[in-house]
Design a protein around this motif. Structure first.
Motif, mmCIF file in Angstrom:
data_model
loop_
_atom_site.group_PDB
_atom_site.id
_atom_site.type_symbol
_atom_site.label_atom_id
_atom_site.label_comp_id
_atom_site.label_asym_id
_atom_site.label_seq_id
_atom_site.Cartn_x
_atom_site.Cartn_y
_atom_site.Cartn_z
ATOM 1 N N TRP A 64 0.824 -1.129 0.122
ATOM 2 C CA TRP A 64 0.186 -0.075 -0.716
ATOM 3 C C TRP A 64 0.770 1.155 -0.258
ATOM 4 N N GLY A 65 2.436 1.337 -0.302
ATOM 5 C CA GLY A 65 2.800 2.706 -0.515
ATOM 6 C C GLY A 65 2.713 3.212 1.226
ATOM 7 N N THR A 66 3.575 2.566 1.761
ATOM 8 C CA THR A 66 3.137 3.557 2.995
ATOM 9 C C THR A 66 3.606 5.181 3.295
ATOM 10 N N THR A 67 2.560 6.077 4.249
ATOM 11 C CA THR A 67 3.361 7.329 4.961
ATOM 12 C C THR A 67 3.627 7.291 5.920
ATOM 13 N N LYS A 68 3.455 8.426 6.634
ATOM 14 C CA LYS A 68 3.623 8.235 8.122
ATOM 15 C C LYS A 68 2.930 7.774 9.027
ATOM 16 N N GLN A 69 4.108 7.339 9.709
ATOM 17 C CA GLN A 69 3.291 6.429 11.181
ATOM 18 C C GLN A 69 2.380 7.501 11.278
ATOM 19 N N SER A 70 1.385 6.527 12.490
ATOM 20 C CA SER A 70 0.729 7.645 13.466
ATOM 21 C C SER A 70 0.711 7.113 14.786
ATOM 22 N N ASN A 71 1.833 6.929 15.464
ATOM 23 C CA ASN A 71 1.578 6.308 16.573
ATOM 24 C C ASN A 71 1.834 6.913 17.860
ATOM 25 N N HIS A 72 1.333 8.859 17.519
ATOM 26 C CA HIS A 72 1.482 9.804 18.113
ATOM 27 C C HIS A 72 1.461 9.377 19.907
ATOM 28 N N THR A 73 0.730 8.920 20.460
ATOM 29 C CA THR A 73 0.964 8.276 22.088
ATOM 30 C C THR A 73 2.312 8.261 22.017
ATOM 31 N N GLN A 133 -10.934 9.603 26.418
ATOM 32 C CA GLN A 133 -10.343 9.673 26.525
ATOM 33 C C GLN A 133 -9.954 10.253 28.654
ATOM 34 N N ASP A 134 -9.358 11.139 28.312
ATOM 35 C CA ASP A 134 -10.129 12.194 29.766
ATOM 36 C C ASP A 134 -11.040 12.779 29.917
ATOM 37 N N SER A 135 -11.853 11.774 31.360
ATOM 38 C CA SER A 135 -12.769 12.291 31.538
ATOM 39 C C SER A 135 -12.685 13.688 31.649
ATOM 40 N N LYS A 136 -11.919 14.546 32.144
ATOM 41 C CA LYS A 136 -12.070 15.823 32.775
ATOM 42 C C LYS A 136 -12.649 16.421 31.439
ATOM 43 N N LYS A 137 -12.030 16.568 30.089
ATOM 44 C CA LYS A 137 -11.300 17.324 28.945
ATOM 45 C C LYS A 137 -13.269 16.849 28.386
ATOM 46 N N ILE A 138 -14.379 16.315 29.107
ATOM 47 C CA ILE A 138 -15.862 16.152 27.800
ATOM 48 C C ILE A 138 -16.829 16.230 28.997
ATOM 49 N N ALA A 236 -1.479 10.309 33.058
ATOM 50 C CA ALA A 236 -1.711 9.325 32.705
ATOM 51 C C ALA A 236 -2.684 8.924 31.864
ATOM 52 N N GLU A 237 -3.754 9.373 31.958
ATOM 53 C CA GLU A 237 -4.451 9.854 30.845
ATOM 54 C C GLU A 237 -4.943 9.696 29.444
ATOM 55 N N HIS A 238 -3.264 11.216 29.668
ATOM 56 C CA HIS A 238 -3.313 11.042 28.749
ATOM 57 C C HIS A 238 -2.492 10.537 27.362
ATOM 58 N N TYR A 239 -1.241 9.488 28.392
ATOM 59 C CA TYR A 239 -0.666 8.624 27.234
ATOM 60 C C TYR A 239 -1.007 7.534 27.773
ATOM 61 N N SER A 240 -1.989 6.409 27.845
ATOM 62 C CA SER A 240 -2.530 5.416 28.422
ATOM 63 C C SER A 240 -3.702 4.724 28.149
ATOM 64 N N ILE A 241 -4.394 4.580 27.384
ATOM 65 C CA ILE A 241 -5.700 4.133 26.977
ATOM 66 C C ILE A 241 -6.880 3.806 28.253
ATOM 67 N N ALA A 242 -5.573 2.784 28.589
ATOM 68 C CA ALA A 242 -6.681 2.677 29.554
ATOM 69 C C ALA A 242 -6.343 2.778 31.096
#
Ligand code: MG
Length: 311
Positions: A64-73, A133-138, A236-242
């Protein structure tokens, strides 16, 4: 098994879907398609992210002719890591792990709730797509909706509610709020570890509310020990989905308990610990007596005294 995430245009994703037509399997919530080949399981999401997992994902990616990786976390987390044994390795966030977070500790009214959640590596992208995501932001409504989504996914979790009466009793027995939180996190994590039995996990991440050695001391005072591979991190909630999932379950539970308490008391209870809370405390004391606070409030907060000004 390895996994890689790449980003593609929607037209490429549609093209991919066509080409994998005969290999499509059940599409998870939030995904465009999922296909299984001899080399990998490919899951494409509406955001353009495509997750390749399996023995040889490179073989599929190469088509699929890859583009940039999107693993920001993972990228962000690398910066955060310092030489501290309690700092999580950056690989934790992209692998199966347990996360825990609490709610209600800064609110005069209502219980303290803590939730620990186990998330497997292949579920991470889906949870992100769902908007965990972080419950404080929603908004509260979004927190309640996402909490239902998490429960529907049947992730192993433990949710503990420490009601006000018990909280006040422990506090009067000399427990600090830090110790109360530490024991709740400890029990919630312990329940999840027991629930998942032999399922693999790379670590346990606690949203840090005190120094790790203080946490260790708190639980040691109740003859408990910290599980191997326990890490601490602020925000930690910004980095860890758990941890983010834990923050949502804990907050949603706090909101539900506040609804129940409001109905019981006959006044819509306020969150936080502002001046408005002081005035509401005075109203409740006048109507129902000071003892009524014991089952709906954290009475050691300074607000109980400040309410005197409104009596
Ligand atoms: Mg927290």
């Amino acid at each position: 098994m390895s996994q890689q995430v790449y980003k593609f245009s929607l037209s490429t994703i549609n093209h991919m879907k066509k080409s994998y037509e005969t290999q499509l399997i059940g599409t998870p919530q939030g995904a465009v398609f999922r296909a299984k080949t001899d080399h990998a399981v490919i899951t494409a999401y509406r955001s353009g992210k495509v997750l390749f997992q399996g023995n040889s994902p490179e073989t599929e990616i190469a088509k699929w002719g890859t583009t940039k990786q999107s693993n920001h976390t993972a990228k962000q987390s690398t910066k955060k890591v310092k030489a501290n044994p309690f700092n999580p390795p950056s690989t934790l966030f992209t692998n199966s792990h347990i996360g825990s977070d609490e709610s209600g500790t800064g609110d005069y009214f209502g219980p303290v709730t803590v939730a620990a959640v186990y998330v497997q590596d292949h579920q991470i992208e889906l949870l992100k797509e769902l908007g965990i995501q972080d419950s404080k932001k929603i908004t509260d409504e979004r927190v309640r909706a996402l909490s239902k989504d998490i429960i529907q996914l049947e992730l192993p979790y433990s949710l503990l509610i420490l009601h006000n009466k018990k909280y006040n009793t422990l506090q009067q027995q000399g427990w600090s709020q830090g110790k109360i939180k530490a024991m709740l996190h400890h029990h919630a994590i312990d329940h999840v570890v027991n629930k998942i039995a032999d399922a693999p996990y790379h670590g346990i991440l606690i949203d840090q509310f005190c120094q790790p050695h203080v946490y260790k001391r708190y639980i040691a005072s109740e003859q408990a020990t910290m599980a191997k591979g326990t890490y601490f991190m602020t925000k930690a909630e910004h980095y860890s989905i758990a941890v983010a999932a834990g923050s949502i379950l804990a907050r949603a539970s706090f909101l539900n308990e506040m609804d129940k308490l409001s109905e019981k008391i006959g006044y819509p209870l306020l969150k936080g610990a502002s001046n408005k809370v002081d005035q509401l405390i005075a109203t409740i004391i006048k109507a129902q007596g000071i003892d009524s606070l014991d089952h709906c409030a954290k009475t050691h907060f300074i607000n109980t005294k400040k309410a005197q000004a409104y009596l």
